[in-house]
Scaffold this active site. Structure first.
Site: not given
Length: 369
Positions: A36, A67, A69-70, A87, A110, A158, A246
């Site tokens: 990250c 905001t 958020d995750d 992610d 998340d 994927g 998180d």
């Protein structure tokens, strides 16, 4: 005619020339940043997003980008809301399987951070196919798949590309009851702040890249980054829990600030209570700090009030980018014991109370004491 004497031994056969295949490079040597810590700096990201056009928001979209958020949350019916998140990042470690495991754990986190239960995932794969072997790439994907199996979900598809740097991650989908969605913006004055995992992953990754990380330090790093944040949906069901997120690339300070900004309040952090991974203070003091830590401070340091004796090492830890970090929970004082008990029941022995939510001030959004 052969001029050699009948008693002259024959010349030995010349050994065939063997050109061994070059060893594969370290995964971390192929990436300009790992885990990250690859995130675009918060200030730069804000500038980029300002240029995007606003779209009408349907009433079913319970959580969007407002905001930071995750994950996004979209209500399907009275009983179900869909959580959608993605992610991916470049290698934080050299072992292919460990890289895949960390990336998958981080992505699924998340869903847990929104209070949901994961249901399936899609793999996102970018690999330098002329640099890494099929076997190495396969080990990365199998590492991610092993985490999905542990979470009880399939990888249902994927997308893959040939890229310059190795990239791996997931699209993670989950479900949650609409009434149990936990935003990062729902904290209330008087709430206590609970952190589920110790911090310092970025410090360990920086030490690893410089070959300064011991075997026990590496084992610690893998253990914390591959621990699924399974308490999320259980905590979301507790009436005393108000907000949850998180801790990842923006560090503990950055994600605490998201809670403060979202609620229009101030987060007061008891720095001495924040759990640290073993040895990270010493490693940071020896210069094992990521560039992302400085970028984080440059983006939001003006919103933080530090004690006069706060050291440079402490600042590096406060802003240290976490990969697959712990849940950060706000709850009523009466719920703290139950929240901590649930964390510890599910294997999060370092979880502890680290601060509280206080009324907004005209100055800093995050105050350390």
């Amino acid at each position: 005619m052969d001029n050699a004497s009948p008693h002259t031994p024959p010349a030995p056969a010349q050994a065939p020339v063997c050109n061994p295949a070059p060893a594969e490079p370290r995964l971390t040597s192929l990436s300009h940043g790992g885990g990250c810590g690859c995130k675009i700096a918060p200030g730069v990201l804000s500038s980029i997003l300002k240029g995007t056009s606003a779209m009408p928001i349907p009433k079913e979209l319970l959580v969007g980008i407002e905001t930071a958020d995750d994950a996004a949350v979209y209500q399907l019916n009275d009983e179900q809301a869909l959580i959608a998140t993605t992610d991916f990042f470049m290698p934080i470690v050299d072992d292919p399987s460990d890289f895949g495991r960390i990336a998958a754990t981080n992505a699924i986190s998340d869903v847990y951070a929104m209070g949901g239960t994961p249901i399936m995932a899609l793999a996102l794969v970018g690999m330098p196919i002329k640099v890494l072997s099929v076997e190495t790439i396969g080990r990365i994907l199998e590492g991610g798949a092993s985490v999905c199996r542990a979470a009880g979900i399939p990888i249902a598809g994927g997308h893959t590309i040939d890229s310059v740097e190795p990239i791996y991650g997931l699209v993670a989908l989950g479900l949650v009851h609409p009434s149990r969605v936990k935003k990062n913006a729902s904290a209330k004055v008087g709430d206590k702040l609970v952190l589920g995992k110790p911090i310092g992953v970025g410090i360990l990754s920086a030490a690893l890249k410089k070959s300064n990380l011991s075997a026990p330090g590496y084992a610690q790093m893998i253990a914390v980054t591959t621990q699924l944040n399974t308490p999320g949906p259980v905590l979301a069901a507790l009436p005393g829990v108000h907000a949850m997120t998180d801790v990842t690339g923006f560090g503990l300070a950055g994600h605490a600030l998201e809670i403060a900004r979202g609620a229009g309040l101030t987060v007061t952090l008891d720095w001495a209570q924040v759990p640290l991974l073993h040895g990270v203070r010493e490693l940071a003091g020896a210069g094992n700090v990521t560039g992302a830590s400085g970028n984080n401070w440059g983006a939001y340091g003006s919103e933080i009030a530090l004690p006069a004796d706060f050291s440079a090492v402490d600042q590096a830890l406060l802003t240290d980018p976490q990969t697959s970090g712990g849940l950060l929970v706000t709850c009523t004082p009466e719920a703290v014991d139950e929240v901590l008990a649930m964390f510890k029941k599910l294997g999060f022995d370092d979880a502890c109370e680290v601060g509280e939510i206080t009324p907004a001030t005209t100055g800093a959004k995050l105050v350390l004491r």
